[in-house]
Design a protein around this motif. Structure first.
Motif, PDB file in Angstrom:
ATOM      1  N   PHE A   1      -2.560   3.779  -3.521  1.00  0.00           N
ATOM      2  CA  PHE A   1      -2.280   2.935  -4.670  1.00  0.00           C
ATOM      3  C   PHE A   1      -1.955   1.565  -4.091  1.00  0.00           C
ATOM      4  O   PHE A   1      -1.031   1.439  -3.290  1.00  0.00           O
ATOM      5  CB  PHE A   1      -1.084   3.501  -5.443  1.00  0.00           C
ATOM      6  CG  PHE A   1      -0.926   2.924  -6.809  1.00  0.00           C
ATOM      7  CD1 PHE A   1      -1.578   3.490  -7.888  1.00  0.00           C
ATOM      8  CD2 PHE A   1      -0.139   1.809  -7.019  1.00  0.00           C
ATOM      9  CE1 PHE A   1      -1.433   2.961  -9.158  1.00  0.00           C
ATOM     10  CE2 PHE A   1       0.003   1.269  -8.271  1.00  0.00           C
ATOM     11  CZ  PHE A   1      -0.641   1.848  -9.356  1.00  0.00           C
ATOM     12  N   LEU A   2      -2.757   0.567  -4.444  1.00  0.00           N
ATOM     13  CA  LEU A   2      -2.567  -0.783  -3.913  1.00  0.00           C
ATOM     14  C   LEU A   2      -1.898  -1.651  -4.966  1.00  0.00           C
ATOM     15  O   LEU A   2      -2.379  -1.728  -6.091  1.00  0.00           O
ATOM     16  CB  LEU A   2      -3.905  -1.411  -3.529  1.00  0.00           C
ATOM     17  CG  LEU A   2      -4.805  -0.593  -2.606  1.00  0.00           C
ATOM     18  CD1 LEU A   2      -6.095  -1.344  -2.336  1.00  0.00           C
ATOM     19  CD2 LEU A   2      -4.093  -0.269  -1.321  1.00  0.00           C
TER      20      LEU A   2
ATOM     21  N   GLY B   1     -11.436  -8.920  -1.384  1.00  0.00           N
ATOM     22  CA  GLY B   1     -11.566  -7.929  -0.312  1.00  0.00           C
ATOM     23  C   GLY B   1     -11.271  -6.522  -0.793  1.00  0.00           C
ATOM     24  O   GLY B   1     -11.960  -5.564  -0.434  1.00  0.00           O
ATOM     25  N   CYS B   2     -10.258  -6.374  -1.642  1.00  0.00           N
ATOM     26  CA  CYS B   2      -9.923  -5.053  -2.191  1.00  0.00           C
ATOM     27  C   CYS B   2     -11.027  -4.541  -3.103  1.00  0.00           C
ATOM     28  O   CYS B   2     -11.361  -3.357  -3.072  1.00  0.00           O
ATOM     29  CB  CYS B   2      -8.597  -5.115  -2.956  1.00  0.00           C
ATOM     30  SG  CYS B   2      -7.180  -5.289  -1.870  1.00  0.00           S
TER      31      CYS B   2
ATOM     32  N   VAL C   1       0.849  -1.187   0.000  1.00  0.00           N
ATOM     33  CA  VAL C   1       0.000   0.000   0.000  1.00  0.00           C
ATOM     34  C   VAL C   1       0.883   1.234   0.000  1.00  0.00           C
ATOM     35  O   VAL C   1       1.795   1.358   0.819  1.00  0.00           O
ATOM     36  CB  VAL C   1      -0.923   0.018   1.250  1.00  0.00           C
ATOM     37  CG1 VAL C   1      -1.805   1.256   1.247  1.00  0.00           C
ATOM     38  CG2 VAL C   1      -1.762  -1.249   1.311  1.00  0.00           C
ATOM     39  N   TYR C   2       0.599   2.147  -0.951  1.00  0.00           N
ATOM     40  CA  TYR C   2       1.357   3.376  -1.081  1.00  0.00           C
ATOM     41  C   TYR C   2       0.398   4.549  -0.961  1.00  0.00           C
ATOM     42  O   TYR C   2      -0.628   4.585  -1.634  1.00  0.00           O
ATOM     43  CB  TYR C   2       2.059   3.436  -2.448  1.00  0.00           C
ATOM     44  CG  TYR C   2       2.972   2.257  -2.681  1.00  0.00           C
ATOM     45  CD1 TYR C   2       4.277   2.259  -2.196  1.00  0.00           C
ATOM     46  CD2 TYR C   2       2.522   1.139  -3.374  1.00  0.00           C
ATOM     47  CE1 TYR C   2       5.112   1.177  -2.402  1.00  0.00           C
ATOM     48  CE2 TYR C   2       3.352   0.054  -3.588  1.00  0.00           C
ATOM     49  CZ  TYR C   2       4.644   0.071  -3.102  1.00  0.00           C
ATOM     50  OH  TYR C   2       5.456  -1.000  -3.303  1.00  0.00           O
ATOM     51  N   LEU C   3       0.728   5.525  -0.107  1.00  0.00           N
ATOM     52  CA  LEU C   3      -0.049   6.752   0.004  1.00  0.00           C
ATOM     53  C   LEU C   3       0.529   7.740  -0.999  1.00  0.00           C
ATOM     54  O   LEU C   3       1.709   8.077  -0.942  1.00  0.00           O
ATOM     55  CB  LEU C   3       0.033   7.326   1.419  1.00  0.00           C
ATOM     56  CG  LEU C   3      -0.671   8.667   1.639  1.00  0.00           C
ATOM     57  CD1 LEU C   3      -2.161   8.562   1.345  1.00  0.00           C
ATOM     58  CD2 LEU C   3      -0.439   9.157   3.048  1.00  0.00           C
ATOM     59  N   MET C   4      -0.309   8.185  -1.925  1.00  0.00           N
ATOM     60  CA  MET C   4       0.126   9.093  -2.979  1.00  0.00           C
ATOM     61  C   MET C   4      -0.533  10.453  -2.758  1.00  0.00           C
ATOM     62  O   MET C   4      -1.640  10.541  -2.266  1.00  0.00           O
ATOM     63  CB  MET C   4      -0.289   8.545  -4.349  1.00  0.00           C
ATOM     64  CG  MET C   4       0.116   7.096  -4.586  1.00  0.00           C
ATOM     65  SD  MET C   4       1.886   6.773  -4.464  1.00  0.00           S
ATOM     66  CE  MET C   4       2.448   7.583  -5.924  1.00  0.00           C
ATOM     67  N   GLY C   5       0.136  11.510  -3.158  1.00  0.00           N
ATOM     68  CA  GLY C   5      -0.410  12.849  -2.986  1.00  0.00           C
ATOM     69  C   GLY C   5       0.026  13.426  -1.658  1.00  0.00           C
ATOM     70  O   GLY C   5       0.710  12.792  -0.868  1.00  0.00           O
TER      71      GLY C   5
END
Length: 171
Positions: free
Chosen positions: A48-49, A73-74, A20-24
């Motif tokens: 962004f997964l 699940g996603c 999991v990436y936090l973007m912005g």
């Protein structure tokens, strides 16, 4: 993403978990006012997964079942904006690809297919291959983008398409 965010293995199918990436830079809130001026909006953020691939993963039946549960699940998340589906342009869609398309269609998930490794095909074959893959997987013309990480082909178009998907659903 404009920067290298994940390690890429030489052997396909090594990803075994959800990255999991936090973007912005923000969540759409407003920055506090400065010098009595109107506050500025903060840029929206999104996650962004990066899920395990299913096509070339050399995995046991147990691992594959776990991948399927993780994916389901996603896809059930109410705030899911869209799926960017990476497909090797050189490969014929597999049964797994067909099942993935059926799952995405059944859930009415918006899809953008990034057709990767376009540099591996002669330039004259790329468009025909793109049309064939889109037709086989029942994708609209605007749902597929030819890309090459090596040459940079299509990366700007892919970023713009992802931005349009995110922008149309809000932060």
């Amino acid at each position: 993403m404009g920067t290298r965010i994940a390690r890429v293995s030489r052997t396909p199918g090594k990803t075994r978990g959800l990255n999991v990436y936090l973007m912005g830079a923000g969540s759409g809130e407003r920055y506090p006012p400065v010098h009595q001026q109107e506050p500025l909006p903060a840029p929206p953020s999104y996650y962004f997964l990066d899920l395990p691939g299913y096509g070339y993963a050399k995995a046991s039946k147990t691992d594959r079942a776990a991948f399927q549960r993780l994916l389901a699940g996603c896809l059930e998340r109410p705030r899911l904006a869209a799926v960017v589906w990476l497909l090797d342009i050189r490969r014929v869609p597999s049964e797994d690809d067909g099942a993935m398309q059926d799952l995405l269609a059944a859930r009415q998930t918006r899809v953008l297919a990034a057709l990767t490794k376009s540099d591996k095909l002669p330039r004259g074959e790329r468009s025909a291959r793109e049309r064939t893959l889109a037709a086989t997987l029942r994708l609209d013309e605007d749902q597929a983008v030819l890309t090459s990480a090596r040459t940079g082909e299509g990366i700007t178009e892919l970023r713009e398409a992802i931005g349009a998907l995110i922008g149309s659903t809000g932060p």
